[in-house]
Scaffold this active site. Structure first.
Site, PDB file in Angstrom:
ATOM      1  N   SER A   1      16.122  44.161  55.796  1.00 24.43           N
ATOM      2  CA  SER A   1      16.803  43.277  54.842  1.00 24.43           C
ATOM      3  C   SER A   1      15.790  42.522  53.979  1.00 24.43           C
ATOM      4  O   SER A   1      15.953  42.410  52.760  1.00 24.43           O
ATOM      5  CB  SER A   1      17.659  42.254  55.595  1.00 24.43           C
ATOM      6  OG  SER A   1      18.692  42.897  56.283  1.00 24.43           O
TER       7      SER A   1
ATOM      8  N   ARG B   1      31.432  54.571  50.730  1.00 23.64           N
ATOM      9  CA  ARG B   1      31.564  53.221  51.305  1.00 23.64           C
ATOM     10  C   ARG B   1      32.204  52.273  50.282  1.00 23.64           C
ATOM     11  O   ARG B   1      32.066  52.477  49.074  1.00 23.64           O
ATOM     12  CB  ARG B   1      30.186  52.714  51.760  1.00 23.64           C
ATOM     13  CG  ARG B   1      29.686  53.536  52.949  1.00 23.64           C
ATOM     14  CD  ARG B   1      28.320  53.101  53.405  1.00 23.64           C
ATOM     15  NE  ARG B   1      28.319  51.742  53.935  1.00 23.64           N
ATOM     16  CZ  ARG B   1      27.224  51.100  54.287  1.00 23.64           C
ATOM     17  NH1 ARG B   1      26.037  51.689  54.153  1.00 23.64           N
ATOM     18  NH2 ARG B   1      27.287  49.887  54.778  1.00 23.64           N
TER      19      ARG B   1
ATOM     20  N   SER C   1      29.679  38.852  54.656  1.00 23.51           N
ATOM     21  CA  SER C   1      28.796  39.938  54.222  1.00 23.51           C
ATOM     22  C   SER C   1      27.635  39.377  53.413  1.00 23.51           C
ATOM     23  O   SER C   1      27.832  38.791  52.345  1.00 23.51           O
ATOM     24  CB  SER C   1      29.569  40.944  53.371  1.00 23.51           C
ATOM     25  OG  SER C   1      28.655  41.751  52.668  1.00 23.51           O
TER      26      SER C   1
ATOM     27  N   ASP D   1      24.677  44.898  63.116  1.00 19.58           N
ATOM     28  CA  ASP D   1      23.990  46.203  63.100  1.00 19.58           C
ATOM     29  C   ASP D   1      23.585  46.672  64.495  1.00 19.58           C
ATOM     30  O   ASP D   1      23.116  47.797  64.659  1.00 19.58           O
ATOM     31  CB  ASP D   1      22.729  46.124  62.227  1.00 19.58           C
ATOM     32  CG  ASP D   1      23.092  45.994  60.755  1.00 19.58           C
ATOM     33  OD1 ASP D   1      24.240  46.314  60.389  1.00 19.58           O
ATOM     34  OD2 ASP D   1      22.223  45.576  59.968  1.00 19.58           O
TER      35      ASP D   1
ATOM     36  N   LYS E   1      30.292  50.978  57.986  1.00 21.68           N
ATOM     37  CA  LYS E   1      28.827  51.080  57.896  1.00 21.68           C
ATOM     38  C   LYS E   1      28.441  52.501  57.508  1.00 21.68           C
ATOM     39  O   LYS E   1      29.251  53.219  56.943  1.00 21.68           O
ATOM     40  CB  LYS E   1      28.205  50.651  59.230  1.00 21.68           C
ATOM     41  CG  LYS E   1      28.479  49.185  59.571  1.00 21.68           C
ATOM     42  CD  LYS E   1      27.808  48.247  58.576  1.00 21.68           C
ATOM     43  CE  LYS E   1      28.181  46.800  58.821  1.00 21.68           C
ATOM     44  NZ  LYS E   1      27.693  45.914  57.760  1.00 21.68           N
TER      45      LYS E   1
ATOM     46  N   ARG F   1      31.308  53.307  62.939  1.00 16.37           N
ATOM     47  CA  ARG F   1      30.517  53.199  64.183  1.00 16.37           C
ATOM     48  C   ARG F   1      31.382  53.022  65.426  1.00 16.37           C
ATOM     49  O   ARG F   1      30.911  53.284  66.537  1.00 16.37           O
ATOM     50  CB  ARG F   1      29.499  52.055  64.063  1.00 16.37           C
ATOM     51  CG  ARG F   1      28.378  52.421  63.113  1.00 16.37           C
ATOM     52  CD  ARG F   1      27.273  51.391  63.021  1.00 16.37           C
ATOM     53  NE  ARG F   1      26.209  51.921  62.192  1.00 16.37           N
ATOM     54  CZ  ARG F   1      25.313  51.192  61.548  1.00 16.37           C
ATOM     55  NH1 ARG F   1      25.349  49.877  61.634  1.00 16.37           N
ATOM     56  NH2 ARG F   1      24.368  51.776  60.817  1.00 16.37           N
TER      57      ARG F   1
HETATM   58  C1  S3P Z   1      22.564  43.659  55.281  1.00 19.90           C
HETATM   59  C2  S3P Z   1      23.787  43.119  55.552  1.00 19.90           C
HETATM   60  C3  S3P Z   1      24.738  43.691  56.505  1.00 19.90           C
HETATM   61  C4  S3P Z   1      24.081  44.737  57.382  1.00 19.90           C
HETATM   62  C5  S3P Z   1      23.198  45.649  56.615  1.00 19.90           C
HETATM   63  C6  S3P Z   1      22.079  44.867  55.960  1.00 19.90           C
HETATM   64  C7  S3P Z   1      21.680  42.992  54.300  1.00 19.90           C
HETATM   65  O1  S3P Z   1      25.812  44.286  55.802  1.00 19.90           O
HETATM   66  O2  S3P Z   1      25.068  45.469  58.078  1.00 19.90           O
HETATM   67  O3  S3P Z   1      22.633  46.627  57.467  1.00 19.90           O
HETATM   68  O4  S3P Z   1      20.467  43.274  54.281  1.00 19.90           O
HETATM   69  O5  S3P Z   1      22.192  42.170  53.531  1.00 19.90           O
HETATM   70  P1  S3P Z   1      27.062  43.438  55.274  1.00 19.90           P
HETATM   71  O6  S3P Z   1      26.595  42.522  54.246  1.00 19.90           O
HETATM   72  O7  S3P Z   1      28.012  44.446  54.726  1.00 19.90           O
HETATM   73  O8  S3P Z   1      27.606  42.766  56.492  1.00 19.90           O
END
Ligand code: S3P
Length: 438
Positions: free
Chosen positions: A31, A131, A176, A324, A351, A355
């Protein structure tokens, strides 16, 4: 980075009597790596990023920024990003931007692409193009972006040039970080105050990094406020190790008898440590040492010791911060005593794969009793047996099943593993260093 090739089907053989005593440094946080390229690219000045995760997903984001005119040099292990300023991006070749498999790349980049004075189209692979994207196109349209998705609300996303965006007060329907970050990045191109509220706190790396680039934001529980239109000043970024990658080996260390593993320099931002809270609640012995805060991110060495796990009802308050890590937590639950119940986690179906279904199908093939719920999974702990399972091109399901193969009675073959390169290209190398037969 020199890494073992990741083939599409991988067999994981349990090693009799294996225990692990090791210090492990997993690669940089995914991230934070994505955000470093995007935010440094639109800042003024040169930002040096060390510890950047060189995975397929993050490289796709880096290439997207390069395709819009951002010069990026690599000197030893440091990436030097020559920021072009908020208004310095240029139209990529044929207006096309390829995000590969990365939902984070696509949803965050959309926040800045929406505000550009050129037309563009952003797309991904088959999984990413199926998605949901309405979660970002909706707030972006409310901000005045000219964006359209397919009729099912998916990518490719087509953007038309705009002069300016307008500020928004937005109540996000889901926790999110991708939605929140998209709105905040678009907010850099607005006048007025941008306010976003979410139902549960999602990871806050964008807020932390924007502050590091000189941007003022106020976060109050579930609401973040930012004066629109602020510009960004280059800084230095050191990417800490990724807890989502460490999680696979944490579960292994907990479940292999007589093991102790220290994860070095791990990002333990509280919005990411749900996996540790859940494992501790199940009985795991996990401790933080050498805690510090760097650029707003909490970092620690995390010591994990073998423990007996017991099934639990996973508290809803931990779902967003462990989102995750559920594939590997399901493996932990499969070997815990009694039942583990996860609910309130419908996002898991959206995802890189669904999952809940992918893991439930695999676990059943491995002899574990489990029941799919609409928004979660009910797992009764037992013994893992050998079989062939399908990871459905989902990196985190693939790595979870491969770890399961180290804890099962017989070998487990996992199909469709290649996407491990999207987040953890040296996963197999670390496995081999630890003596695992994968
Ligand atoms: C992420 C946010 C999450 C996570 C993804 C990485 C990010 O998703 O599942 O692997 O780096 O902002 P969501 O924002 O859809 O929850």
């Amino acid at each position: 980075m020199c890494v073992a090739e990741i083939s599409n089907t991988i067999k994981s053989h349990p090693v009799v009597g294996l225990n692990i005593q090791a210090d492990i440094t997993v690669p940089g946080d995914k991230s934070i790596s994505h955000r470093s390229m995007i935010i440094a690219g639109i800042a003024e000045g040169v930002t040096n990023v060390s510890g950047f995760l060189e995975s397929a997903d993050c490289m796709a984001t880096m290439q997207a920024m390069q395709s819009m005119g951002v010069k990026i040099e690599q000197i030893n292990n440091v990436y030097c990003i020559h920021g072009v300023g908020k208004y310095g991006l240029t139209c990529p070749e044929n207006g096309q931007i390829d995000c590969g498999n990365s939902g984070t790349g696509m949803r965050l980049l959309s926040g800045i692409i929406a505000a550009q004075n050129f037309d563009s189209e952003i797309f991904g692979d088959e999984s990413l193009n199926s998605r949901p994207m309405t979660r970002i196109t909706k707030p972006l349209k409310l901000m005045g972006a000219n964006v359209s998705a397919t009729k099912n609300g998916m990518a490719p996303l087509k953007f038309k040039a705009v002069d300016k965006l307008s500020a928004i007060h937005y109540k996000s329907p889901m926790a999110s970080a991708q939605v929140k970050s998209c709105v905040l990045l678009a907010g850099l191109y607005c006048d007025g105050e941008v306010v976003l509220t979410e139902p549960k706190l999602s990871r806050d790396h964008t807020e932390n990094m924007l502050r590091g680039f000189g941007c003022e934001l106020q976060s109050d529980d579930l609401t973040v406020k930012m004066q629109g239109g602020q510009s960004l000043r280059a800084t230095q970024i050191v990417v800490p190790a990724d807890i989502s990658s460490a999680a696979f080996f944490m579960v292994l260390a907990v479940l292999l008898p007589h093991s102790q593993v220290t994860f070095k320099n791990l990002c333990v931002n509280p919005s990411r440590t749900g996996v540790i809270s859940i494992l501790k609640l199940m009985g795991a012995d996990i401790r933080f040492v050498n805690e510090t805060i760097v650029a707003g991110e909490k970092i620690a060495d995390v010591v994990v010791k073998s423990s007996q796990l017991t099934g639990i009802d996973i508290p809803h308050k931990y779902v967003a911060s462990a989102i995750d890590e559920f594939p590997i937590l399901f493996i932990a639950a499969s070997l815990a005593k009694g039942q583990t119940r996860l609910t309130n986690a419908i996002e898991l179906r959206k995802k890189e794969s669904d999952r809940i279904t992918v893991m439930a199908k695999g676990l059943k093939l491995l002899g574990i009793e489990c029941e799919e719920l609409e928004d979660g999974l009910l797992i009764t702990g037992g013994e893992l047996q050998g079989n062939i399972v399908d990871a459905k091109d989902d990196h985190r399901c693939a790595m979870s099943f491969l770890i399961a193969g180290q804890l099962s009675k017989q070998a487990i073959s996992v199909k469709n593993c290649e996407n491990i390169i999207t987040s953890f290209p040296n996963f197999l190398d670390i496995c081999h260093d630890l003596g695992l037969q994968i």
